[in-house]
Design a protein around this motif. Structure first.
Motif, PDB file in Angstrom:
ATOM      1  N   MET A  61      59.437  23.801  25.376  1.00  0.00           N
ATOM      2  CA  MET A  61      59.852  24.960  24.585  1.00  0.00           C
ATOM      3  C   MET A  61      58.772  25.901  24.620  1.00  0.00           C
ATOM      4  O   MET A  61      59.222  27.185  24.718  1.00  0.00           O
ATOM      5  N   MET A  62      57.564  25.557  24.610  1.00  0.00           N
ATOM      6  CA  MET A  62      56.369  26.507  24.682  1.00  0.00           C
ATOM      7  C   MET A  62      56.736  27.384  25.893  1.00  0.00           C
ATOM      8  O   MET A  62      56.078  28.520  26.165  1.00  0.00           O
ATOM      9  N   LYS A  63      56.932  26.656  27.003  1.00  0.00           N
ATOM     10  CA  LYS A  63      57.202  27.574  28.361  1.00  0.00           C
ATOM     11  C   LYS A  63      58.169  28.267  28.173  1.00  0.00           C
ATOM     12  O   LYS A  63      57.715  29.786  28.705  1.00  0.00           O
ATOM     13  N   GLY A  64      59.260  28.374  27.564  1.00  0.00           N
ATOM     14  CA  GLY A  64      60.247  29.346  27.320  1.00  0.00           C
ATOM     15  C   GLY A  64      59.705  30.423  26.495  1.00  0.00           C
ATOM     16  O   GLY A  64      59.966  31.526  26.767  1.00  0.00           O
ATOM     17  N   ILE A  65      59.207  30.132  25.521  1.00  0.00           N
ATOM     18  CA  ILE A  65      58.502  31.240  24.340  1.00  0.00           C
ATOM     19  C   ILE A  65      57.413  32.036  25.307  1.00  0.00           C
ATOM     20  O   ILE A  65      57.323  33.278  25.145  1.00  0.00           O
ATOM     21  N   LEU A  66      56.589  31.387  26.178  1.00  0.00           N
ATOM     22  CA  LEU A  66      55.690  31.997  26.850  1.00  0.00           C
ATOM     23  C   LEU A  66      56.355  33.160  27.767  1.00  0.00           C
ATOM     24  O   LEU A  66      55.535  34.253  28.011  1.00  0.00           O
TER      25      LEU A  66
ATOM     26  N   GLN B 284      46.317  32.586  28.392  1.00  0.00           N
ATOM     27  CA  GLN B 284      45.689  31.439  28.954  1.00  0.00           C
ATOM     28  C   GLN B 284      45.662  30.050  27.915  1.00  0.00           C
ATOM     29  O   GLN B 284      46.072  29.032  28.473  1.00  0.00           O
ATOM     30  N   ILE B 285      45.659  30.548  26.690  1.00  0.00           N
ATOM     31  CA  ILE B 285      45.708  29.357  25.540  1.00  0.00           C
ATOM     32  C   ILE B 285      46.994  28.814  25.438  1.00  0.00           C
ATOM     33  O   ILE B 285      47.099  27.643  25.320  1.00  0.00           O
ATOM     34  N   LEU B 286      47.976  29.782  25.506  1.00  0.00           N
ATOM     35  CA  LEU B 286      49.299  29.363  25.239  1.00  0.00           C
ATOM     36  C   LEU B 286      49.842  28.513  26.613  1.00  0.00           C
ATOM     37  O   LEU B 286      50.440  27.980  26.360  1.00  0.00           O
ATOM     38  N   ASN B 287      49.141  29.116  27.678  1.00  0.00           N
ATOM     39  CA  ASN B 287      49.633  28.316  28.748  1.00  0.00           C
ATOM     40  C   ASN B 287      49.182  26.814  28.851  1.00  0.00           C
ATOM     41  O   ASN B 287      49.830  25.941  29.264  1.00  0.00           O
ATOM     42  N   ILE B 288      47.869  26.608  28.320  1.00  0.00           N
ATOM     43  CA  ILE B 288      47.391  25.098  28.050  1.00  0.00           C
ATOM     44  C   ILE B 288      48.399  24.339  27.267  1.00  0.00           C
ATOM     45  O   ILE B 288      48.586  23.344  27.331  1.00  0.00           O
TER      46      ILE B 288
END
Length: 469
Positions: free
Chosen positions: A130-135, A152-156
């Protein structure tokens, strides 16, 4: 009937506390391993208020509860005096392994291992997906720069669960095979050790040598089959060694010898075999969708309800994860599953609006909302399968829209339960709106077709059934 009363009735009708060897739950079902399956009265359990159906699958007696399963399981656990998930085995129950082997074929056993491996880690990979979609949305909209520290942090956050997937699977597979999960983590650590990963990422092809045995250099990040096979091997090595080590020195020598034997053997043989297995399975499935996409999407869309009912969809998880790791997306099962789930929602909500049965209307509305969010079992077992025609409508809709989205090249960029909440994972990383538009249209058309067909075909409305209390 409240949750405690329902739990008591289910246990009683399953043959009582003494007949239940193990009790766990998944997203929608209670799963019991019974000593004597003939003692379970599945018909009476089916008729309980709060139960959507029962089935025997992979050696388990499964009671379909729906979204309330966690609350009912808590009451079951209290009644059975469970510490966490299972009852301590009766030492006199020596026949259990042989009985289970007789009842399961090889396909059921493989599906059971894959399902048991992925079910506990789903929250981690769904959250990351889900975080990939939000990013992707944040990047495409320009709110977050791809060069910033925030990105970078959100990608982690989005990538860590997939990159370190071998560690997550090591724990769940070790628990499945009743071996120390921390030893499993060590084996995963060996696969992910920088000595191997750094050389693999740099494109190094020269193997390492262990006692003149070549050890292939492979990047095991985001892999599935290598760690599953490795932990299975480790479990057998551990148990074989443990039989012969004297009790006073078990703590020292059993884990030492297990790791000493397992890790070199796994690195040299098992993990590379698992890698090739995963790669070629993914290549085969992707070839099918690329070269016969319309036909593949049609068949998968029609029969996906039965794939979900039998738990066979778990067998596709390794291939889906493999695609995310190698391609960055999945254009097969995930996209078809999105439209078939929404088709189930359309069919069951049509039932909810048309039925005069207040109880069925309530079940239809709640399970329809659940299906829109990606959890279809309450809709399938609670309404559509029982009434038959709504299921047929959902299958027709799933087939039509499944073929269409595959033919149009729809891609999913994050592992999230296929439903409306998954739509952000269809935002293309290159900023194009085409992929998201296809996904939205697929969802709308699938819902409309299933809803309309159910309304036109109708169904035999049921009288309010009396439940055995």
């Amino acid at each position: 009937m409240n949750d405690k009363e329902l739990a008591q009735k289910i246990i009683q009708l399953s043959g009582g506390k003494d007949n239940i060897k193990k009790a766990i739950h998944c997203i929608t079902r209670l799963r019991f391993n019974l000593k004597d399956e003939s003692k379970a009265n599945s018909k009476a359990i089916d008729d309980l208020e709060g139960v959507l159906g029962t089935r025997y699958q992979n050696g388990q007696f499964q009671i379909i509860i729906g979204n309330n399963v966690k609350n009912v399981y808590i009451q079951v656990a209290k009644i059975l005096n469970l510490d966490i998930e299972e009852i301590k085995e009766d030492n006199n129950d020596a026949e259990k392994p042989e009985e289970n082997k007789e009842k399961r074929n090889i396909i059921s056993s493989i599906l059971d291992v894959i399902a048991s491996s992925f079910q506990p880690i789903l929250p981690a990979i769904i959250g990351a997906g889900m975080m990939k979609g939000i990013l992707a949305i944040l990047t495409v909209s320009g709110w977050v720069s791809g060069e910033s520290g925030t990105y970078q942090i959100l990608n982690i956050v989005a990538d860590s669960a997939f990159y370190f997937l071998p560690f997550l699977l090591a724990v769940s597979v070790a628990r499945k095979f009743d071996v120390n999960e921390y030893l499993g983590i060590v084996v995963a650590g060996a696969l992910m050790y920088p000595t191997i990963l750094d050389v693999a990422k740099a494109g190094g092809a020269e193997p390492l040598y262990f006692l003149s045995i070549p050890v292939p250099i492979v990047n095991y990040s985001s892999s599935v089959f290598p760690i599953i096979l490795s932990i299975i091997i480790m479990s057998y090595v551990y148990k074989a060694i443990d039989k012969f080590i004297p009790k006073p020195v078990k703590l020292v020598f059993t884990p030492t010898l297990t790791l000493l034997i397992t890790i070199p053997f796994v690195l040299a043989f098992i993990a590379p075999i698992g890698t090739y297995l995963g790669n070629y399975l993914a290549i085969g499935v992707n070839w099918l969708f690329e070269n016969a996409g319309l036909f593949a999407g049609l068949l998968l869309g029609i029969f996906n309800p039965f794939i979900v009912m039998t738990g066979m969809h778990y067998g596709l998880f390794p291939i889906i994860i493999q695609n995310f790791g190698t391609l960055g997306y999945d254009s097969g099962y995930m996209v078809v599953n999105l439209v078939t789930n929404v088709a189930q929602a359309g069919a069951v909500l049509a039932v909810a609006l048309r039925t005069k049965n207040k109880e069925l209307k309530s079940i239809g509305i709640s399970s329809g909302i659940s299906a829109l969010l990606g959890i279809t079992e309450p809709a399938m077992f609670g309404v559509n399968l029982k009434l038959k025609k709504p299921l047929y409508a959902a299958m027709i809709s799933g087939g039509i829209t499944g073929a269409a989205v595959v033919a149009l090249g729809l891609k999913n960029y994050g592992f999230v339960t296929p439903g409306l909440v998954a739509l952000p994972t269809y935002v293309s990383p290159d900023g194009s709106s085409k992929n998201l538009l296809i996904a939205v249209l697929g969802v709308l058309i699938s819902f409309i077709i299933a809803f309309t067909l159910t309304w036109i075909m109708g169904f035999k409305d049921i009288d309010k059934r009396k439940k055995d209390n």
